[in-house]
Design a protein around this motif. Structure first.
Motif, PDB file in Angstrom:
ATOM      1  N   MET A   1       0.924  -1.112  -0.132  1.00 48.15           N
ATOM      2  CA  MET A   1       0.061  -0.097  -0.041  1.00 48.15           C
ATOM      3  C   MET A   1       0.724   1.436   0.001  1.00 48.15           C
ATOM      4  SD  MET A   1      -3.187  -1.002  -0.422  1.00 48.15           S
ATOM      5  CE  MET A   1      -3.928   0.669   0.186  1.00 48.15           C
ATOM      6  N   LEU A   2       2.041   1.496   0.961  1.00 44.71           N
ATOM      7  CA  LEU A   2       2.696   2.401   0.768  1.00 44.71           C
ATOM      8  C   LEU A   2       3.471   2.638  -0.472  1.00 44.71           C
ATOM      9  CD1 LEU A   2       3.846   4.782   2.796  1.00 44.71           C
ATOM     10  CD2 LEU A   2       5.758   3.248   3.460  1.00 44.71           C
ATOM     11  N   GLY A   3       3.985   1.503  -0.824  1.00 42.86           N
ATOM     12  CA  GLY A   3       4.752   1.709  -2.244  1.00 42.86           C
ATOM     13  C   GLY A   3       3.780   2.037  -3.348  1.00 42.86           C
ATOM     14  N   THR A   4       2.569   1.514  -3.157  1.00 43.89           N
ATOM     15  CA  THR A   4       1.629   2.110  -4.515  1.00 43.89           C
ATOM     16  C   THR A   4       1.176   3.454  -4.164  1.00 43.89           C
ATOM     17  OG1 THR A   4       0.870  -0.120  -4.422  1.00 43.89           O
ATOM     18  CG2 THR A   4      -0.319   1.306  -5.425  1.00 43.89           C
ATOM     19  N   ILE A   5       1.059   4.072  -3.199  1.00 46.91           N
ATOM     20  CA  ILE A   5       0.730   5.366  -3.034  1.00 46.91           C
ATOM     21  C   ILE A   5       2.034   6.319  -3.376  1.00 46.91           C
ATOM     22  CG2 ILE A   5       0.183   7.244  -1.018  1.00 46.91           C
ATOM     23  CD1 ILE A   5      -1.431   4.919   0.143  1.00 46.91           C
ATOM     24  N   ILE A   6       2.992   5.878  -2.990  1.00 41.14           N
ATOM     25  CA  ILE A   6       4.121   6.713  -3.281  1.00 41.14           C
ATOM     26  C   ILE A   6       4.327   6.546  -4.756  1.00 41.14           C
ATOM     27  CG2 ILE A   6       6.695   7.068  -3.029  1.00 41.14           C
ATOM     28  CD1 ILE A   6       6.470   5.996  -0.161  1.00 41.14           C
ATOM     29  N   GLY A   7       4.146   5.328  -5.432  1.00 45.21           N
ATOM     30  CA  GLY A   7       4.271   5.265  -6.885  1.00 45.21           C
ATOM     31  C   GLY A   7       3.276   6.215  -7.691  1.00 45.21           C
TER      32      GLY A   7
ATOM     33  N   PHE B   1      11.169   1.395  -1.737  1.00 49.08           N
ATOM     34  CA  PHE B   1      11.802   2.107  -2.797  1.00 49.08           C
ATOM     35  C   PHE B   1      11.511   1.443  -4.075  1.00 49.08           C
ATOM     36  CE2 PHE B   1      15.314   2.838  -5.301  1.00 49.08           C
ATOM     37  CZ  PHE B   1      15.366   4.487  -5.316  1.00 49.08           C
ATOM     38  N   VAL B   2      11.684   0.057  -3.936  1.00 52.03           N
ATOM     39  CA  VAL B   2      11.627  -0.563  -5.424  1.00 52.03           C
ATOM     40  C   VAL B   2       9.957  -0.840  -5.707  1.00 52.03           C
ATOM     41  CG1 VAL B   2      11.868  -2.929  -6.379  1.00 52.03           C
ATOM     42  CG2 VAL B   2      13.515  -2.118  -4.727  1.00 52.03           C
ATOM     43  N   ILE B   3       9.192  -0.878  -4.939  1.00 47.60           N
ATOM     44  CA  ILE B   3       7.852  -0.918  -5.300  1.00 47.60           C
ATOM     45  C   ILE B   3       7.365   0.658  -5.810  1.00 47.60           C
ATOM     46  CG2 ILE B   3       5.454  -1.133  -4.430  1.00 47.60           C
ATOM     47  CD1 ILE B   3       6.335  -3.336  -2.317  1.00 47.60           C
TER      48      ILE B   3
END
Length: 174
Positions: A38-44, A115-117
């Motif tokens: 979820m965090l990676g997707t929001i940042i993405g 970071f990667v996500i």
């Protein structure tokens, strides 16, 4: 009373035993996976919106040579970024970025995963939002510009909300 023979498969019995014995680590792994995703997707998504803004900058006659050059560089950078991160598998990116950047930043596994996500999702989101922007009728932009809105106001207040609405199914899929 007569004891009935069990018809359970030995594999099922082993799986039930394993799950009962390791329920806490399994639930912790599920929770960690969910919040990292979820965090990676929001940042993405935020990265994707930023990158598509850079990619859609138009060179106008008002721009001097330096500003026009910066807009071309920004657009080229975003094209390269999207090509690289959409063209390689996320696992390759994870290994490469983890071992390349861990000595520099000394980050934890969770930070590296986010970071990667984020960078991978940012590349996909920028293309999804770009397709949503292209789906918005040009008349919307012309109407906003004729009302005196700047390019930024037109993008933020007129085009982007419609583009997000158009791209929402693909965003949900990502």
């Amino acid at each position: 009373m007569e004891k009935r023979p069990t018809t359970l498969d030995p594999l099922v019995l082993r799986l039930v035993y394993f799950t009962k014995k390791n329920l806490k680590p399994i639930l912790l792994g599920v929770w960690t996976t969910l919040w990292l995703s979820m965090l990676g997707t929001i940042i993405g998504l935020i990265l994707g919106l930023l990158f598509i803004t850079l990619r859609t900058l138009e060179i106008t006659p008002k721009d001097n040579e330096f500003v026009a050059f910066l807009k071309k560089i920004a657009s080229g950078f975003v094209k390269l970024y999207v090509t690289v991160f959409r063209g390689t598998p996320m696992m390759v990116q994870a290994v490469f970025l983890y071992y390349l950047l861990r000595p520099v930043f000394n980050w934890t596994n969770n930070i590296a995963a986010v970071f990667v996500i984020s960078v991978n999702t940012g590349a996909y989101m920028s293309e999804i939002v770009r397709s949503g922007i292209q789906a918005v009728d040009k008349g919307q932009t012309e109407a906003a510009r004729s009302l005196g809105m700047s390019s930024l106001q037109t993008m933020m207040l007129v085009v982007l909300p419609q583009a997000i609405k158009n791209a929402f199914p693909a965003i949900g899929n990502e």
